[in-house]
Design a protein around this motif. Sequence first.
Motif, PDB file in Angstrom:
ATOM      1  N   ASP A 125      55.686  63.460  -5.119  1.00 34.22           N
ATOM      2  CA  ASP A 125      55.840  62.838  -6.372  1.00 34.22           C
ATOM      3  C   ASP A 125      56.836  61.724  -6.613  1.00 34.22           C
ATOM      4  OD1 ASP A 125      53.989  65.046  -6.771  1.00 34.22           O
ATOM      5  OD2 ASP A 125      55.563  66.122  -7.958  1.00 34.22           O
ATOM      6  N   LEU A 126      58.013  61.711  -6.268  1.00 30.13           N
ATOM      7  CA  LEU A 126      58.747  60.564  -6.212  1.00 30.13           C
ATOM      8  C   LEU A 126      58.166  59.346  -5.774  1.00 30.13           C
ATOM      9  CD1 LEU A 126      61.607  59.373  -7.442  1.00 30.13           C
ATOM     10  CD2 LEU A 126      62.502  60.244  -5.195  1.00 30.13           C
ATOM     11  N   TYR A 127      57.319  59.397  -4.306  1.00 31.25           N
ATOM     12  CA  TYR A 127      57.180  58.279  -3.955  1.00 31.25           C
ATOM     13  C   TYR A 127      56.023  57.702  -4.711  1.00 31.25           C
ATOM     14  CZ  TYR A 127      54.204  55.727  -0.614  1.00 31.25           C
ATOM     15  OH  TYR A 127      53.535  54.565   0.209  1.00 31.25           O
ATOM     16  N   HIS A 128      55.086  58.240  -5.446  1.00 33.65           N
ATOM     17  CA  HIS A 128      54.066  57.765  -6.310  1.00 33.65           C
ATOM     18  C   HIS A 128      54.687  57.223  -7.500  1.00 33.65           C
ATOM     19  CE1 HIS A 128      50.795  59.154  -3.706  1.00 33.65           C
ATOM     20  NE2 HIS A 128      51.075  60.548  -3.664  1.00 33.65           N
ATOM     21  N   HIS A 129      55.923  57.869  -7.977  1.00 33.50           N
ATOM     22  CA  HIS A 129      56.397  57.437  -9.178  1.00 33.50           C
ATOM     23  C   HIS A 129      57.228  56.031  -8.815  1.00 33.50           C
ATOM     24  CE1 HIS A 129      58.542  57.559 -12.826  1.00 33.50           C
ATOM     25  NE2 HIS A 129      59.913  57.370 -12.375  1.00 33.50           N
ATOM     26  N   LEU A 130      57.506  56.091  -7.775  1.00 28.85           N
ATOM     27  CA  LEU A 130      58.468  54.674  -7.505  1.00 28.85           C
ATOM     28  C   LEU A 130      57.645  53.538  -7.105  1.00 28.85           C
ATOM     29  CD1 LEU A 130      61.141  55.934  -4.979  1.00 28.85           C
ATOM     30  CD2 LEU A 130      61.567  55.186  -7.301  1.00 28.85           C
ATOM     31  N   LEU A 131      56.290  54.007  -6.786  1.00 26.72           N
ATOM     32  CA  LEU A 131      55.140  52.795  -6.346  1.00 26.72           C
ATOM     33  C   LEU A 131      54.921  52.359  -7.914  1.00 26.72           C
ATOM     34  CD1 LEU A 131      52.814  54.328  -3.801  1.00 26.72           C
ATOM     35  CD2 LEU A 131      54.187  52.431  -3.472  1.00 26.72           C
ATOM     36  N   GLN A 132      55.146  52.906  -8.926  1.00 27.03           N
ATOM     37  CA  GLN A 132      54.784  52.264 -10.305  1.00 27.03           C
ATOM     38  C   GLN A 132      55.766  51.062 -10.584  1.00 27.03           C
ATOM     39  OE1 GLN A 132      54.219  55.539 -13.397  1.00 27.03           O
ATOM     40  NE2 GLN A 132      53.395  56.576 -11.567  1.00 27.03           N
ATOM     41  N   TYR A 133      56.821  51.138  -9.840  1.00 30.21           N
ATOM     42  CA  TYR A 133      57.826  50.147 -10.281  1.00 30.21           C
ATOM     43  C   TYR A 133      57.626  48.824  -9.289  1.00 30.21           C
ATOM     44  CZ  TYR A 133      60.537  53.281 -13.128  1.00 30.21           C
ATOM     45  OH  TYR A 133      60.959  54.261 -13.994  1.00 30.21           O
ATOM     46  N   ALA A 134      57.577  48.991  -8.089  1.00 31.88           N
ATOM     47  CA  ALA A 134      57.492  48.202  -6.911  1.00 31.88           C
ATOM     48  C   ALA A 134      57.141  48.789  -5.782  1.00 31.88           C
ATOM     49  CB  ALA A 134      58.854  47.481  -6.803  1.00 31.88           C
ATOM     50  N   PRO A 135      56.380  47.791  -4.599  1.00 35.12           N
ATOM     51  CA  PRO A 135      56.001  48.530  -3.389  1.00 35.12           C
ATOM     52  C   PRO A 135      57.322  49.132  -2.518  1.00 35.12           C
ATOM     53  CG  PRO A 135      55.479  45.958  -3.687  1.00 35.12           C
ATOM     54  CD  PRO A 135      56.128  46.352  -4.842  1.00 35.12           C
ATOM     55  N   THR A 136      57.148  50.271  -2.251  1.00 38.38           N
ATOM     56  CA  THR A 136      58.129  50.995  -1.852  1.00 38.38           C
ATOM     57  C   THR A 136      57.810  51.317  -0.261  1.00 38.38           C
ATOM     58  OG1 THR A 136      58.162  52.054  -4.095  1.00 38.38           O
ATOM     59  CG2 THR A 136      59.066  53.547  -2.209  1.00 38.38           C
ATOM     60  N   ILE A 137      58.969  51.068   0.277  1.00 40.15           N
ATOM     61  CA  ILE A 137      59.081  51.249   2.076  1.00 40.15           C
ATOM     62  C   ILE A 137      60.150  52.671   2.028  1.00 40.15           C
ATOM     63  CG2 ILE A 137      59.605  50.440   3.964  1.00 40.15           C
ATOM     64  CD1 ILE A 137      59.171  48.152   1.137  1.00 40.15           C
ATOM     65  N   GLY A 138      59.693  53.453   2.828  1.00 42.53           N
ATOM     66  CA  GLY A 138      60.396  54.716   3.113  1.00 42.53           C
ATOM     67  C   GLY A 138      60.236  55.415   4.276  1.00 42.53           C
ATOM     68  N   VAL A 139      61.387  56.405   4.935  1.00 41.91           N
ATOM     69  CA  VAL A 139      61.198  57.199   5.596  1.00 41.91           C
ATOM     70  C   VAL A 139      61.407  58.665   5.453  1.00 41.91           C
ATOM     71  CG1 VAL A 139      62.011  55.597   7.455  1.00 41.91           C
ATOM     72  CG2 VAL A 139      63.548  56.901   6.182  1.00 41.91           C
ATOM     73  N   THR A 140      60.864  59.635   6.127  1.00 40.89           N
ATOM     74  CA  THR A 140      61.253  60.792   5.793  1.00 40.89           C
ATOM     75  C   THR A 140      62.474  61.427   6.365  1.00 40.89           C
ATOM     76  OG1 THR A 140      60.075  61.611   7.862  1.00 40.89           O
ATOM     77  CG2 THR A 140      58.770  61.534   5.976  1.00 40.89           C
ATOM     78  N   GLY A 141      63.139  62.349   5.836  1.00 44.34           N
ATOM     79  CA  GLY A 141      64.305  62.978   6.052  1.00 44.34           C
ATOM     80  C   GLY A 141      64.066  64.451   6.458  1.00 44.34           C
ATOM     81  N   ASN A 142      65.163  65.036   6.572  1.00 50.16           N
ATOM     82  CA  ASN A 142      65.112  66.593   6.983  1.00 50.16           C
ATOM     83  C   ASN A 142      64.532  67.626   6.209  1.00 50.16           C
ATOM     84  OD1 ASN A 142      67.779  65.877   6.347  1.00 50.16           O
ATOM     85  ND2 ASN A 142      68.046  67.939   6.617  1.00 50.16           N
ATOM     86  N   VAL A 143      64.531  67.195   4.690  1.00 48.47           N
ATOM     87  CA  VAL A 143      63.849  68.069   3.837  1.00 48.47           C
ATOM     88  C   VAL A 143      62.717  67.878   3.445  1.00 48.47           C
ATOM     89  CG1 VAL A 143      66.279  68.752   3.280  1.00 48.47           C
ATOM     90  CG2 VAL A 143      64.912  67.168   1.649  1.00 48.47           C
ATOM     91  N   ASP A 144      61.897  66.760   3.927  1.00 47.13           N
ATOM     92  CA  ASP A 144      60.734  66.308   3.472  1.00 47.13           C
ATOM     93  C   ASP A 144      59.523  66.880   4.109  1.00 47.13           C
ATOM     94  OD1 ASP A 144      61.781  64.384   1.750  1.00 47.13           O
ATOM     95  OD2 ASP A 144      62.120  63.150   3.381  1.00 47.13           O
ATOM     96  N   GLY A 145      58.555  67.495   3.487  1.00 47.08           N
ATOM     97  CA  GLY A 145      57.425  68.156   3.796  1.00 47.08           C
ATOM     98  C   GLY A 145      56.437  67.583   4.457  1.00 47.08           C
ATOM     99  N   PRO A 146      55.165  68.282   4.855  1.00 47.52           N
ATOM    100  CA  PRO A 146      54.026  67.609   5.643  1.00 47.52           C
ATOM    101  C   PRO A 146      53.467  66.620   4.859  1.00 47.52           C
ATOM    102  CG  PRO A 146      54.052  70.135   5.429  1.00 47.52           C
ATOM    103  CD  PRO A 146      55.183  69.780   4.571  1.00 47.52           C
ATOM    104  N   GLU A 147      53.236  66.662   3.398  1.00 50.73           N
ATOM    105  CA  GLU A 147      52.735  65.502   2.703  1.00 50.73           C
ATOM    106  C   GLU A 147      53.247  64.363   2.794  1.00 50.73           C
ATOM    107  OE1 GLU A 147      50.475  65.444  -1.590  1.00 50.73           O
ATOM    108  OE2 GLU A 147      52.055  66.713  -1.264  1.00 50.73           O
ATOM    109  N   LEU A 148      54.754  64.251   2.775  1.00 56.66           N
ATOM    110  CA  LEU A 148      55.423  63.159   3.057  1.00 56.66           C
ATOM    111  C   LEU A 148      55.462  62.558   4.405  1.00 56.66           C
ATOM    112  CD1 LEU A 148      58.434  63.720   0.718  1.00 56.66           C
ATOM    113  CD2 LEU A 148      57.209  61.744   0.644  1.00 56.66           C
ATOM    114  N   LYS A 149      55.417  63.571   5.179  1.00 60.76           N
ATOM    115  CA  LYS A 149      55.392  63.264   6.693  1.00 60.76           C
ATOM    116  C   LYS A 149      53.926  62.717   7.023  1.00 60.76           C
ATOM    117  CE  LYS A 149      59.001  66.411   8.202  1.00 60.76           C
ATOM    118  NZ  LYS A 149      59.208  67.788   8.897  1.00 60.76           N
ATOM    119  N   SER A 150      52.928  62.698   6.420  1.00 62.16           N
ATOM    120  CA  SER A 150      51.624  62.245   6.702  1.00 62.16           C
ATOM    121  C   SER A 150      51.509  60.837   6.031  1.00 62.16           C
ATOM    122  CB  SER A 150      50.437  63.289   5.948  1.00 62.16           C
ATOM    123  OG  SER A 150      50.402  63.089   4.600  1.00 62.16           O
ATOM    124  N   LEU A 151      52.487  60.465   5.221  1.00 65.56           N
ATOM    125  CA  LEU A 151      52.373  59.124   4.452  1.00 65.56           C
ATOM    126  C   LEU A 151      53.539  58.217   5.198  1.00 65.56           C
ATOM    127  CD1 LEU A 151      52.381  60.039   0.764  1.00 65.56           C
ATOM    128  CD2 LEU A 151      50.590  58.637   2.123  1.00 65.56           C
TER     129      LEU A 151
END
Length: 165
Positions: free
Chosen positions: A42-68
């Motif tokens: 949800d935060l990824y999609h929220h940040l995209l409303q402000y500007a292009p967002t580049i990110g990586v996954t961390g150790n608490v991030d789930g499968p949905e984020l890992k697929s993106l």
Amino acid sequence: MRIVVVSDTHMPKKAKQLPMILKRDLEDCDFIIHAGDWQTVDLYHHLLQYAPTIGVTGNVDGPELKSLLNLKEIFRAGDFRIGIVHGHGTGKTTEKRAIEAFAEDAVDCIIYGHSHIPVLKENNGVIIFNPGSPTDKRRQKEFSYGILTIGERIEAKHIFFEDKQ
């Protein structure tokens, strides 16, 4: 070019919304970098409303984020290459793991997270930057995030604040 840098937001567990001070900077940036531990997509999609967002996954991030998102990214900003990694793992310090992740890559700046500890230093001509966390300061005195200003060189700074509202 102005880039807002965040990490370790752990939302919605540590905050239901982003702090107002951070939101103001997000409204006036060209890109957003997130160095992992978003917690939900949800935060990824929220940040995209402000500007292009580049990110990586961390150790608490789930499968949905890992697929993106990947575990490691190199982002080109102007004439500069910015390495992004969360920094989790075993052995060594978080900072050393982040630096080692880009040992084979020519980068001008390495952004990492995981420790929630703000860091700004230089190592062999490479800027090493951990923005801290805007929502989970842990043992730090203040919450924090970062701003990179890209021009003829990279200028990195932390924004520190006491209230995450």
